[in-house]
Design an enzyme around this catalytic site. Structure first.
Site, PDB file in Angstrom:
ATOM      1  N   LYS A   1      36.347  28.175   0.267  1.00  0.00           N
ATOM      2  CA  LYS A   1      37.253  28.787   1.271  1.00  0.00           C
ATOM      3  C   LYS A   1      38.606  29.279   0.649  1.00  0.00           C
ATOM      4  CE  LYS A   1      34.751  27.958   5.079  1.00  0.00           C
ATOM      5  NZ  LYS A   1      34.382  29.143   6.038  1.00  0.00           N
ATOM      6  N   SER A  30      29.494  25.194   1.179  1.00  0.00           N
ATOM      7  CA  SER A  30      30.756  25.649   1.638  1.00  0.00           C
ATOM      8  C   SER A  30      31.741  24.594   1.304  1.00  0.00           C
ATOM      9  CB  SER A  30      30.800  26.149   3.113  1.00  0.00           C
ATOM     10  OG  SER A  30      32.027  26.521   3.623  1.00  0.00           O
ATOM     11  N   ASP A  71      30.859  37.702   8.592  1.00  0.00           N
ATOM     12  CA  ASP A  71      30.470  36.588   9.477  1.00  0.00           C
ATOM     13  C   ASP A  71      31.136  36.908  10.909  1.00  0.00           C
ATOM     14  OD1 ASP A  71      30.554  34.149  10.700  1.00  0.00           O
ATOM     15  OD2 ASP A  71      31.296  33.077   9.156  1.00  0.00           O
ATOM     16  N   ASP A  82      35.022  32.628   0.971  1.00  0.00           N
ATOM     17  CA  ASP A  82      35.040  32.931   2.547  1.00  0.00           C
ATOM     18  C   ASP A  82      36.498  32.774   2.912  1.00  0.00           C
ATOM     19  OD1 ASP A  82      34.610  33.310   5.060  1.00  0.00           O
ATOM     20  OD2 ASP A  82      33.360  31.481   5.346  1.00  0.00           O
ATOM     21  N   LYS A 133      30.314  28.151  -2.360  1.00  0.00           N
ATOM     22  CA  LYS A 133      31.093  28.940  -1.630  1.00  0.00           C
ATOM     23  C   LYS A 133      32.416  28.444  -1.385  1.00  0.00           C
ATOM     24  CE  LYS A 133      31.540  29.887   3.357  1.00  0.00           C
ATOM     25  NZ  LYS A 133      30.607  30.441   4.451  1.00  0.00           N
ATOM     26  N   GLY A 184      26.814  28.159   8.431  1.00  0.00           N
ATOM     27  CA  GLY A 184      26.868  26.919   9.201  1.00  0.00           C
ATOM     28  C   GLY A 184      28.279  26.758   9.961  1.00  0.00           C
ATOM     29  N   LYS A 211      24.523  33.650  12.193  1.00  0.00           N
ATOM     30  CA  LYS A 211      24.680  32.307  12.790  1.00  0.00           C
ATOM     31  C   LYS A 211      24.159  32.374  14.346  1.00  0.00           C
ATOM     32  CE  LYS A 211      28.798  30.793  10.288  1.00  0.00           C
ATOM     33  NZ  LYS A 211      30.121  30.597  10.388  1.00  0.00           N
ATOM     34  N   GLU A 264      33.299  36.954   1.824  1.00  0.00           N
ATOM     35  CA  GLU A 264      32.720  36.773   3.378  1.00  0.00           C
ATOM     36  C   GLU A 264      34.032  36.861   4.263  1.00  0.00           C
ATOM     37  OE1 GLU A 264      30.659  33.270   3.845  1.00  0.00           O
ATOM     38  OE2 GLU A 264      30.803  33.285   5.963  1.00  0.00           O
TER      39      GLU A 264
END
Ligand code: OSB
Ligand code: MG
Length: 368
Positions: free
Chosen positions: A163, A135, A238, A188, A161, A290, A262, A213
């Site tokens: 952000k 990420s 998520d 995400d 991934k 994570g 998670k 995400e």
């Protein structure tokens, strides 16, 4: 089984570099570690609550308070058959999933150690090597993002991934896709958009992303149903999935096609295992998310990722991506093929470095 003692410690550690998401930037982590002594064994858990209530309503300070004042009294002196029973004992407390999960995970580790078995086997894991993705936080410039992606790909990570947030979304994705047409790529948003942004988000469909995400509100399952109908790209939830009931609603309503799991967000291994089984039944892929964990939380994520339904690379990475010095021995390492190999030692499979943990601790409470 009975728990003799729980020790809470807050440790503070600076990240190798600041991590930025649509909800904020983290430079220094404050991490709550839970050490639980049960049946002659000692287990470790990590509470993944953030420093502030920006990813979810919990923070390290609420988790500390809830654990000490409400969760521990529910377990103190109680006899129970095994770790899978702990979650139900904690059920009278509503919410505070991250606090519950940190404590529950420590007890699972203790039980695995007591049985002389690796935790991943106790959980029913089926693979000795897990697939690892990264990420990458929001960067000040595209060049910095590109450099980060190149670095992670050459380290071997299997999926990237990034952000995103309004203003830093379609353009970086388009440029990354041009540069790397073949990589597994996803984004995400951490709830940075609203349903009205659907036409804008549809532009992401051109880049064959694995998934987007959590585009919409952290507590807004309903709007994701409408958005998924307008997007080709699968939505992965998520923040929205905090219980098996949420997972069932999301799947049946069509709010997502993939779920990020998670431990902390859903409250422990017992609910995680139920969500995992439900997703398998519905053929919804799951992967392990994570939360900028120290080695203890990382070790739990690795064990969890061995379950059969974890069919996509998770955000579970080498210690050195986040820490100059991790608190476990050995540190988590990645293979050149972008995998993490499981250990066969009892419990989480990595030794907490007691001296270092004591040195980093800024507060401590022993609960008996
Ligand atoms: O949304 O997955 C997330 C970190 C903090 C809070 C939320 C998230 C993240 C990450 C980092 O994406 C994942 C990692 O630990 O590598
Ligand atoms: Mg996320």
């Amino acid at each position: 089984m009975r728990i003799q003692r729980v020790t809470l410690r807050e440790i503070q550690m600076r990240l190798v570099s600041p991590f930025e998401t649509s909800f904020g930037r983290t430079t220094d982590r404050r991490i709550l570690l839970i050490e639980a002594e049960a049946g002659g064994a000692t287990g470790w858990g990590e509470c993944v609550a953030g420093e502030g209530p920006f990813y979810s309503p919990e923070t390290i300070d609420t988790a500390w308070l809830i654990t000490e004042k409400y969760l521990w009294p529910l377990l103190k002196g109680r006899e129970f058959a095994a770790a899978p029973d702990v979650w139900e004992l904690l059920e009278p407390v509503r919410g505070h999933n991250m606090a519950k999960a940190g404590l529950e995970a420590a007890i699972w580790d203790a039980e695995a150690k007591q049985k002389g078995e690796p935790l991943w086997r106790l959980l029913g894991g089926v693979r000795e090597e897990i697939a690892s993705g990264v990420s990458i936080g929001i960067k000040p410039s595209f060049d910095e993002l590109l450099a980060a992606v190149e670095k992670e790909l050459s380290a071997g990570y299997q999926r990237i991934k990034i952000k995103i947030k309004p203003g830093q979304d379609v353009e970086p994705v388009e440029r990354l896709r041009q540069r790397f047409p073949g990589i597994k790529l996803m984004v995400d948003a951490n709830s940075a958009y609203r349903l009205e942004d659907a036409p804008h988000l549809r532009r992401l469909d051109a880049f064959y992303l694995m998934m987007i995400e959590q585009p919409l509100g952290w507590d807004d399952l309903y709007s994701h149903v409408a958005l998924q109908r307008q997007l080709q790209t699968p939505i992965c939830l998520d923040e929205c999935i905090r219980s098996v009931e949420h997972a069932r609603a999301a799947i049946e309503l069509g709010a997502c096609r993939i779920i990020n799991v998670k431990l902390g967000r859903v409250g422990g291994y017992t609910p995680v295992l139920r969500i995992h089984d439900l997703c398998r039944k519905h053929q919804i892929p799951v992967w392990c998310g994570g939360m900028l964990e120290s080695g203890i939380g990382r070790a739990h994520n690795i064990a969890l990722s061995t379950l059969a339904g974890f069919s996509l690379p998770g955000d579970v990475t080498a210690s050195r991506r986040y820490w100059h010095q991790d608190i476990i021995e050995p540190e988590v390492e990645i293979t050149p093929l972008g995998t993490i190999r499981l250990h066969n030692h009892p419990g989480i499979g990595y030794q907490p470095r007691h001296d270092l943990i004591e040195e980093l601790a800024v507060r401590k409470a022993v609960l008996t």
